[in-house]
Enzyme design. Sequence first.
Site, PDB file in Angstrom:
ATOM      1  CG  HIS A 193      -0.238   0.035   2.550  1.00 44.07           C
ATOM      2  ND1 HIS A 193       0.301   1.181   3.085  1.00 44.07           N
ATOM      3  CD2 HIS A 193       0.003  -0.956   3.458  1.00 44.07           C
ATOM      4  CE1 HIS A 193       0.846   0.907   4.267  1.00 44.07           C
ATOM      5  NE2 HIS A 193       0.689  -0.388   4.518  1.00 44.07           N
ATOM      6  CB  CYS A 209       1.645  -3.520   5.417  1.00 40.27           C
ATOM      7  SG  CYS A 209       0.011  -4.182   5.812  1.00 40.27           S
TER       8      CYS A 209
END
Length: 340
Positions: A193, A209
């Site tokens: 992301h 992440c």
Amino acid sequence: MKRASFISLCLLGAFSTIPLAHAAEYTLPAANSRIIGQNQTYTVQAGDRNLQTIARRFDTAAMLILEANDTIAPVPKPGTVVTIPSQMLLPDTPREGIVVNLAELRLYYFPKGENSVQVYPIGIGQQGLETPVSVTRVSQKIPNPTWTPTAGIRARSLANGIELPQVVPAGPNNPLGRFALRLGIGNGEYLIHGTNAQDSVGLRVSSGCIRMNAPDIEKLFAQVAAGTKVTIINEPVKYAVEPDGKQYIEVHRPLSQTVDENTQTVPINFSPELGTLITNAGGDHTLIEKALNRRAGYPVGIPAGKAKAEKATTESVLSVQNSTKGAAMNAEDAGEAVTQ
């Protein structure tokens, strides 16, 4: 979350003599070749407030610049000539989909049907919250994601005096940025992301992440389809024997296991298969050892030795198998808790 101020960004633009580069793209070499790119040099300008600023000019990671320049200061003085490590060996994996090498803080994307590879800097999981090594798929594409912090993230933030909301809506204050690719690992909590903390790209600061610069994730998001293969590896050492017989070794500092660990001196872990390749290639033993100790983060030429290198070539480093385990795709709702 740290954010560059508007004034800092204006100063960067005012003093910049080189345009910001995004999505370094290279023509793929032949199937039996792995070296791409060329290193560059850059003279630090007055508006370059830190290594992250310089890294964003060339769409690379601050840690890679630190490796390449060894003793450079986190805030180098104007006039300092910096090596930009834009030459690399492709990871020793199939050239398919997305390949993430955690040890070099890079994401490689191989567009389907094209003879090219795109290389992006990334931020990854911090100690104790590591991004998992795995082979998986993109299970979901999420534009304008909301962020639902996990219970662990909320507890850690609360311990630091910050009470996070249960859900952060899409927008400029969302730590996931404007685009997210959900991975089929675990319960879908791992994403590739964007971020509203641009200086975190190129560092180990996330909760697992994979973070990307805003222009980079926007470009990647537009190209990648759900179901795209994602291979995540952790290989600090890459070795290649090129078609013309030239040999190269690329050594990165391994990911630290503890806060106090010195990644410049800690023994490097790599697979027995790689150790065998290095041994059988017969490169100069002394220069291989020198590269393993220097850890410059870019390919170093290794001439052939007078005789085949003995097993002792890798005696100074630990040799372990890099595990790659499959994970089932798991498409979850966009509001599912994610690690960030």
